[in-house]
Design a protein around this motif. Structure first.
Motif, PDB file in Angstrom:
ATOM      1  N   UNK A 120       0.993  -1.523   0.709  1.00 34.98           N
ATOM      2  CA  UNK A 120       0.122  -0.020   0.241  1.00 34.98           C
ATOM      3  C   UNK A 120       0.764   1.042  -0.154  1.00 34.98           C
ATOM      4  N   UNK A 121      -0.184   2.276  -0.012  1.00 35.22           N
ATOM      5  CA  UNK A 121       0.716   3.607  -0.389  1.00 35.22           C
ATOM      6  C   UNK A 121       1.131   4.528   0.866  1.00 35.22           C
ATOM      7  N   UNK A 122       1.638   5.247   1.213  1.00 37.53           N
ATOM      8  CA  UNK A 122       1.319   6.175   2.414  1.00 37.53           C
ATOM      9  C   UNK A 122       0.115   6.764   2.591  1.00 37.53           C
ATOM     10  N   UNK A 123      -0.706   6.922   1.780  1.00 37.30           N
ATOM     11  CA  UNK A 123      -1.816   7.505   2.008  1.00 37.30           C
ATOM     12  C   UNK A 123      -3.191   6.929   2.285  1.00 37.30           C
ATOM     13  N   UNK A 124      -2.904   5.099   1.894  1.00 39.97           N
ATOM     14  CA  UNK A 124      -3.464   3.883   1.646  1.00 39.97           C
ATOM     15  C   UNK A 124      -3.773   4.010   3.560  1.00 39.97           C
ATOM     16  N   UNK A 125      -2.206   3.603   3.831  1.00 35.55           N
ATOM     17  CA  UNK A 125      -2.359   3.376   5.207  1.00 35.55           C
ATOM     18  C   UNK A 125      -2.440   4.387   6.343  1.00 35.55           C
ATOM     19  N   UNK A 126      -2.237   5.505   5.824  1.00 38.46           N
ATOM     20  CA  UNK A 126      -3.242   7.084   7.143  1.00 38.46           C
ATOM     21  C   UNK A 126      -4.477   6.540   6.999  1.00 38.46           C
ATOM     22  N   UNK A 127      -5.167   6.363   6.290  1.00 41.82           N
ATOM     23  CA  UNK A 127      -6.321   6.421   5.664  1.00 41.82           C
ATOM     24  C   UNK A 127      -7.141   4.954   6.759  1.00 41.82           C
ATOM     25  N   UNK A 128      -6.074   3.239   6.536  1.00 37.66           N
ATOM     26  CA  UNK A 128      -6.196   2.105   7.568  1.00 37.66           C
ATOM     27  C   UNK A 128      -5.680   2.714   8.470  1.00 37.66           C
ATOM     28  N   UNK A 129      -4.612   3.636   8.979  1.00 37.39           N
ATOM     29  CA  UNK A 129      -5.291   4.114  10.397  1.00 37.39           C
ATOM     30  C   UNK A 129      -5.817   4.727  10.893  1.00 37.39           C
ATOM     31  N   UNK A 130      -6.380   5.559   9.875  1.00 35.94           N
ATOM     32  CA  UNK A 130      -7.278   6.363  10.080  1.00 35.94           C
ATOM     33  C   UNK A 130      -8.748   5.659  10.904  1.00 35.94           C
ATOM     34  N   UNK A 131      -8.521   4.426  10.783  1.00 33.35           N
ATOM     35  CA  UNK A 131     -10.273   3.989  11.227  1.00 33.35           C
ATOM     36  C   UNK A 131     -10.519   3.529  12.478  1.00 33.35           C
ATOM     37  N   UNK A 132      -8.919   3.481  13.014  1.00 29.69           N
ATOM     38  CA  UNK A 132      -9.099   3.145  14.536  1.00 29.69           C
ATOM     39  C   UNK A 132     -10.028   4.997  15.573  1.00 29.69           C
ATOM     40  N   UNK A 133      -9.833   5.227  14.788  1.00 27.29           N
ATOM     41  CA  UNK A 133     -10.749   6.442  16.057  1.00 27.29           C
ATOM     42  C   UNK A 133     -12.372   6.470  15.177  1.00 27.29           C
ATOM     43  N   UNK A 134     -12.847   5.446  14.954  1.00 23.50           N
ATOM     44  CA  UNK A 134     -14.127   5.319  14.360  1.00 23.50           C
ATOM     45  C   UNK A 134     -14.892   4.886  15.741  1.00 23.50           C
ATOM     46  N   UNK A 135     -15.376   5.736  15.837  1.00 22.64           N
ATOM     47  CA  UNK A 135     -16.624   5.156  17.296  1.00 22.64           C
ATOM     48  C   UNK A 135     -17.749   4.573  16.390  1.00 22.64           C
ATOM     49  N   UNK A 136     -17.783   5.817  15.808  1.00 20.62           N
ATOM     50  CA  UNK A 136     -19.979   5.644  15.575  1.00 20.62           C
ATOM     51  C   UNK A 136     -19.478   6.292  14.242  1.00 20.62           C
TER      52      UNK A 136
END
Length: 241
Positions: free
Chosen positions: A37-53
């Motif tokens: 994955x590109x750095x952008x895709x990895x950033x998107x993936x990591x952002x999912x951990x902040x989703x509670x709802x």
């Protein structure tokens, strides 16, 4: 028997399995191999951990080999980590899918019918096995799920990043052969998901009005089954509440 509109007999079985898998919309891409994955895709993936709802409206388009024209419907989706969700398809809703604890409920208000699928126990169909891939909700790290999907391709077009993924588990691939996820490169906002099923059908969800971490009513995730509805179990036994 003929087709009953957007979610009638022509694609009722397909709707069951597509709903079971549809909430891969936010967690599908967290399962990709980081090296691919590109750095952008990895950033998107990591952002999912902040989703509670998460809540959004959507337009769903289903393409079936047996139909010349695709089927479309609008709806609403709500999600609470780690794995509760509510999909409402059609306005007024023709199909409601609620993930409540260890059960998946599919409710058809117009037909006064509800189907209850147990998500625990030894007996699971292939689409339920695929749903198991999504039960972890929103992982806190890529390592937790990196073995579940393989990356087929990654591209960027007009500010939109597109990931194509494939489940690694053979039980999941019996139902779904490919997942596409689209998100904005600028703000990492989810734009669409598309699922290709093993029977040749496709389902695409285009999202709008996304709300990140809203306060959601707990009642959304408790199926409200009126007393005159027929309840059907996976074993084809029926009862009334």
């Amino acid at each position: 028997m003929g087709r009953r509109g957007a979610f009638g007999t022509a694609n009722e079985f397909g709707m069951r399995k597509s709903i079971a898998l549809a909430f891969g919309l936010l967690i599908a891409c967290v399962a990709a191999q980081g090296a691919d994955l590109s750095p952008l895709a990895v950033e998107w993936i990591n952002s999912q951990a902040r989703i509670r709802s998460w809540s959004a409206s959507f337009v769903q388009t289903r393409t079936l080999p047996s139909l010349v024209q695709p089927l479309t419907a609008t709806g609403q989706v709500h999600f609470v980590a780690p794995g509760r969700f509510r999909w409402e398809l059609g306005q007024p809703p023709q199909t409601i899918a609620v993930r409540a604890t260890n059960d998946l409920w599919l409710v058809y208000p117009r037909l006064k019918r509800a189907e209850r699928y147990a998500l625990d126990g030894a007996a699971r169909s292939s689409w339920q096995a695929a749903l198991q891939l999504l039960e972890a909700g929103f992982p806190r790290s890529q390592a937790e799920v990196e073995a579940q999907y393989g990356v087929l391709s990654e591209s960027r077009t007009n500010g939109t990043c597109q990931l194509a993924l494939q489940p690694r588990a053979s039980s999941a691939r019996k139902v779904i052969s490919k997942i596409r996820v689209e998100f904005n490169a600028s703000d990492l906002q989810l734009r669409a998901t598309e699922f290709e099923f093993a029977d040749g059908s496709r389902m695409r969800n285009d999202f709008a009005g996304q709300a990140l971490n809203p306060d959601l009513d707990e009642a959304l995730f408790v199926p409200d089954i009126p007393p005159d509805f027929k309840i059907v179990t996976p074993a084809n036994r029926s009862k009334h509440p």
